[in-house]
Design a protein around this motif. Sequence first.
Motif, PDB file in Angstrom:
ATOM      1  N   SER A 121      54.170  40.617  26.766  1.00  0.00           N
ATOM      2  CA  SER A 121      52.839  41.051  26.656  1.00  0.00           C
ATOM      3  C   SER A 121      51.743  40.103  26.881  1.00  0.00           C
ATOM      4  CB  SER A 121      52.668  41.993  25.235  1.00  0.00           C
ATOM      5  OG  SER A 121      51.728  42.720  25.633  1.00  0.00           O
ATOM      6  N   THR A 137      57.993  45.415  26.032  1.00  0.00           N
ATOM      7  CA  THR A 137      56.824  45.334  25.566  1.00  0.00           C
ATOM      8  C   THR A 137      56.162  46.842  25.997  1.00  0.00           C
ATOM      9  OG1 THR A 137      56.083  44.445  28.097  1.00  0.00           O
ATOM     10  CG2 THR A 137      56.618  43.176  26.255  1.00  0.00           C
ATOM     11  N   GLU A 187      52.717  46.863  20.130  1.00  0.00           N
ATOM     12  CA  GLU A 187      52.557  46.270  21.354  1.00  0.00           C
ATOM     13  C   GLU A 187      54.147  45.771  21.978  1.00  0.00           C
ATOM     14  OE1 GLU A 187      49.900  42.406  23.001  1.00  0.00           O
ATOM     15  OE2 GLU A 187      49.829  43.309  21.159  1.00  0.00           O
ATOM     16  N   GLU A 195      53.231  43.066  14.696  1.00  0.00           N
ATOM     17  CA  GLU A 195      52.179  43.136  15.417  1.00  0.00           C
ATOM     18  C   GLU A 195      51.044  42.025  15.214  1.00  0.00           C
ATOM     19  OE1 GLU A 195      51.746  45.872  17.800  1.00  0.00           O
ATOM     20  OE2 GLU A 195      53.834  46.068  17.167  1.00  0.00           O
ATOM     21  N   SER A 203      46.891  44.802  25.765  1.00  0.00           N
ATOM     22  CA  SER A 203      47.842  45.236  26.588  1.00  0.00           C
ATOM     23  C   SER A 203      48.561  46.577  26.551  1.00  0.00           C
ATOM     24  CB  SER A 203      48.681  44.338  27.021  1.00  0.00           C
ATOM     25  OG  SER A 203      48.080  42.977  27.393  1.00  0.00           O
ATOM     26  N   GLN A 204      48.954  46.899  25.083  1.00  0.00           N
ATOM     27  CA  GLN A 204      49.532  48.224  24.469  1.00  0.00           C
ATOM     28  C   GLN A 204      48.650  49.364  24.720  1.00  0.00           C
ATOM     29  OE1 GLN A 204      47.928  45.683  22.753  1.00  0.00           O
ATOM     30  NE2 GLN A 204      48.196  46.561  20.642  1.00  0.00           N
ATOM     31  N   THR A 231      44.299  51.100  17.024  1.00  0.00           N
ATOM     32  CA  THR A 231      44.248  49.910  17.621  1.00  0.00           C
ATOM     33  C   THR A 231      42.882  49.384  18.080  1.00  0.00           C
ATOM     34  OG1 THR A 231      46.645  50.255  18.271  1.00  0.00           O
ATOM     35  CG2 THR A 231      45.259  48.555  19.472  1.00  0.00           C
TER      36      THR A 231
END
Length: 418
Positions: A121, A137, A187, A195, A203-204, A231
């Motif tokens: 990730s 990921t 993620e 996390e 990126s998630q 997030t």
Amino acid sequence: MAGLIPTGTPELARSLLTLALEHLDDYRDNARLVYGAEGMLLPARMSTHGRANHVSADYPHVFWTGCGGWVLRLAADLVSTTGDRTVVDDALWSLVEGVLRFAETATVLVDGRRHLVPGYSPENTPAGAAGPLTVDTTMEVAILRDAARAARLLGAARGDRSLDDRWATLVATLPEYRVADDGTLAEWISGAWAENVAHRHASQLYPLWYEADPAFEGLAGVRLRAAAQATVHSKIAWRRGDPSPPPGRMEMAFGLVQLGLAAAALGDADAALTCVTWLAVDHWRPTLTTTHDAGVIFNVDASGGLPALVAAMLLGSTSDSLTVLPALPHAWPSGCVTGLRARGGLVMDRLAWDAHGCSLTVRRLPEAAWLAPQGGVQLRAGRPFVASGQAVRDDRLLVPVHASTVRLDWTGPTADRT
């Protein structure tokens, strides 16, 4: 790249395909030499060749598999906004098949589920982990899910639906998204890794950067949307609490764009505006050059990212829907924008708003007629509305080739996507 298509210059986005489609043989070599797989593996770094030779223990981009699917998304958006089917030439279609074949042969199938091993990730490391290499990921899974939708549109443009079933089979076997113990969008889909919110990337949140992943829509997606919003807020809180003052804070303009695009897709205008403000104030110099960190390191991410984020706050689209002012902050009580582009071959000649409502003048490009869904596109907005104008029927906007103006009158202050 983020700002080229939505802000009215999609022809410039073809430059990415000019670069990427020159190196198909290198991508085949990458798949074979790095993963022992068939198909194509695109590298994270590319210039005069396409070989995946950027090796680093701290940033193992050679094991990041998301580049190919990401290129397919940008190609699909180029086709969807312009209606130009010539984009899908033999080279691009070879890439569509190559990305699919790599996913079929490089993933590990266990009990009916495909797993991405190793996974990376960019450019984060799980909390407490010895290194950044993991499994499954969220970004890599999300890119493949999105690539399937992109490939379907590219296939329609080419008149070739031969890959649709294979893409659907692949998606059906991918791991499902996960909500982490802290309530954020995980993620790393596997719960084996903790996390690490204190990182410049997000990126998630890829499932919300372009057309929102269907898993995040409707009642079934409420939990995932709440996790994605958590997030966004966690990342913003981390940045606010960072004790190191600019210049020099390792935060990266690109990460703020990632957060902002997700916030806009979620209808979170306040969070999106926070990202806009930080980008404009901390990452823009009086010479109109932009920086990687706050005030330091010349970098062009904010140059395209800030316009893209503002555009996303003002207009959202899928192939069959148009969302007007999805994330309009109170700080922008009135305004006007011209020339925004939307999927479905739509051009927003003018969008103006005030406290009472908005008016939009929209047309469909003649060459995009093949994209037009029967009955027009679903019309949405960031708050409840009633529409007036002959171009609207049963909450669907009937978009002619020649510009048509529609008036939306607000009926309530609460954010609502439909």
